[in-house]
Design a protein around this motif. Structure first.
Motif, PDB file in Angstrom:
ATOM      1  N   TYR A  23       0.830  -1.202   0.000  1.00 36.14           N
ATOM      2  CA  TYR A  23       0.000   0.000   0.000  1.00 36.14           C
ATOM      3  C   TYR A  23       0.863   1.251   0.000  1.00 36.14           C
ATOM      4  O   TYR A  23       0.591   2.208  -0.727  1.00 36.14           O
ATOM      5  N   SER A  24       1.898   1.248   0.825  1.00 33.17           N
ATOM      6  CA  SER A  24       2.772   2.417   0.917  1.00 33.17           C
ATOM      7  C   SER A  24       3.541   2.660  -0.377  1.00 33.17           C
ATOM      8  O   SER A  24       3.716   3.807  -0.800  1.00 33.17           O
ATOM      9  N   LEU A  25       4.002   1.595  -1.020  1.00 33.13           N
ATOM     10  CA  LEU A  25       4.739   1.759  -2.279  1.00 33.13           C
ATOM     11  C   LEU A  25       3.835   2.301  -3.378  1.00 33.13           C
ATOM     12  O   LEU A  25       4.221   3.196  -4.129  1.00 33.13           O
ATOM     13  N   ARG A  67      -8.155  -5.181  -4.283  1.00 36.93           N
ATOM     14  CA  ARG A  67      -9.244  -4.880  -5.217  1.00 36.93           C
ATOM     15  C   ARG A  67      -9.961  -3.594  -4.793  1.00 36.93           C
ATOM     16  O   ARG A  67     -10.262  -2.731  -5.602  1.00 36.93           O
ATOM     17  N   GLU A  68     -10.222  -3.447  -3.493  1.00 40.72           N
ATOM     18  CA  GLU A  68     -10.864  -2.230  -2.987  1.00 40.72           C
ATOM     19  C   GLU A  68      -9.949  -1.017  -3.166  1.00 40.72           C
ATOM     20  O   GLU A  68     -10.399   0.047  -3.577  1.00 40.72           O
ATOM     21  N   PHE A 151      -2.103   3.170   4.677  1.00 38.17           N
ATOM     22  CA  PHE A 151      -3.049   2.065   4.569  1.00 38.17           C
ATOM     23  C   PHE A 151      -4.251   2.547   3.773  1.00 38.17           C
ATOM     24  O   PHE A 151      -4.684   3.693   3.928  1.00 38.17           O
ATOM     25  N   PRO A 152      -4.812   1.695   2.907  1.00 36.67           N
ATOM     26  CA  PRO A 152      -5.984   2.090   2.131  1.00 36.67           C
ATOM     27  C   PRO A 152      -7.149   2.453   3.050  1.00 36.67           C
ATOM     28  O   PRO A 152      -7.248   1.929   4.160  1.00 36.67           O
ATOM     29  N   PRO A 153      -8.027   3.328   2.587  1.00 33.77           N
ATOM     30  CA  PRO A 153      -9.175   3.732   3.409  1.00 33.77           C
ATOM     31  C   PRO A 153      -9.992   2.551   3.933  1.00 33.77           C
ATOM     32  O   PRO A 153     -10.435   2.570   5.075  1.00 33.77           O
ATOM     33  N   SER A 154     -10.167   1.500   3.138  1.00 30.49           N
ATOM     34  CA  SER A 154     -10.980   0.369   3.598  1.00 30.49           C
ATOM     35  C   SER A 154     -10.321  -0.339   4.776  1.00 30.49           C
ATOM     36  O   SER A 154     -11.006  -0.821   5.676  1.00 30.49           O
ATOM     37  N   VAL A 155      -9.008  -0.395   4.823  1.00 29.97           N
ATOM     38  CA  VAL A 155      -8.310  -1.010   5.954  1.00 29.97           C
ATOM     39  C   VAL A 155      -8.462  -0.138   7.195  1.00 29.97           C
ATOM     40  O   VAL A 155      -8.751  -0.629   8.285  1.00 29.97           O
TER      41      VAL A 155
END
Length: 168
Positions: A23-25, A67-68, A151-155
């Motif tokens: 996610y960070s990369l 995917r999200e 981190f992605p919003p869904s996480v």
């Protein structure tokens, strides 16, 4: 729908090990900052297509998050191994794999290759620190390091909800 594509392969060395690095990369590559070091820059006239693989190393849970996340980033994310990527980021590798007689001689042969970036999980031999411009570590104890912090919003939403439920 994409005319010019830059293919970025996030190659994992272990099943879901430090998946926060992916996610960070992706977030870093999508960042428009011109102050980035050159390995993290892609041609601004292209759309990055991210591949995370090999697919047998990706669990269903991580695939769902990817995917999200793919719906909110600067380019689509696919699970699998691309043909001829423009940039391959190997995460997280162990420095013992880099020696000229190490189990992964291909890593050693790709030190300082501009089409590769290696993320090392732990401290390694001094030649990596001194001579390998494309090797980054997961600790600020080194000259070249990254700290996975996105981190992605869904996480974030899922984790926040879980914490709220536990506190009630």
């Amino acid at each position: 729908p994409y005319k010019n594509v830059t293919t970025v392969y996030l190659e994992t060395a272990w099943v879901n090990l430090h998946s926060e690095i992916f996610y960070s990369l992706i977030h870093e590559i999508c960042s428009c900052s011109q102050n980035k070091e050159s390995p993290w820059k892609i041609n601004t006239d292209t759309t990055p297509h991210f591949y995370v693989g090999p697919s047998e190393m990706i669990t269903n849970g991580l695939e769902k998050v990817l995917r999200e996340y793919s719906t909110t980033t600067c380019g689509p994310i696919f699970v699998g191994t691309p043909n001829s990527p423009h940039l391959t980021i190997v995460t997280t590798s162990y420095p013992s794999k880099f020696g000229p007689r190490g189990p992964k001689k291909k890593f050693f042969d790709r030190i300082n290759n501009p089409r590769y970036i290696f993320i090392c999980h732990e401290e390694g031999p001094p030649f990596l620190e001194a001579n390998a411009a494309n090797v980054y570590f997961l600790t600020p104890l080194h000259r070249r390091y990254i700290i996975p912090s996105f981190f992605p919003p869904s996480v974030v939403r899922g984790r926040s909800k879980s914490l709220r439920e536990r506190r009630q």
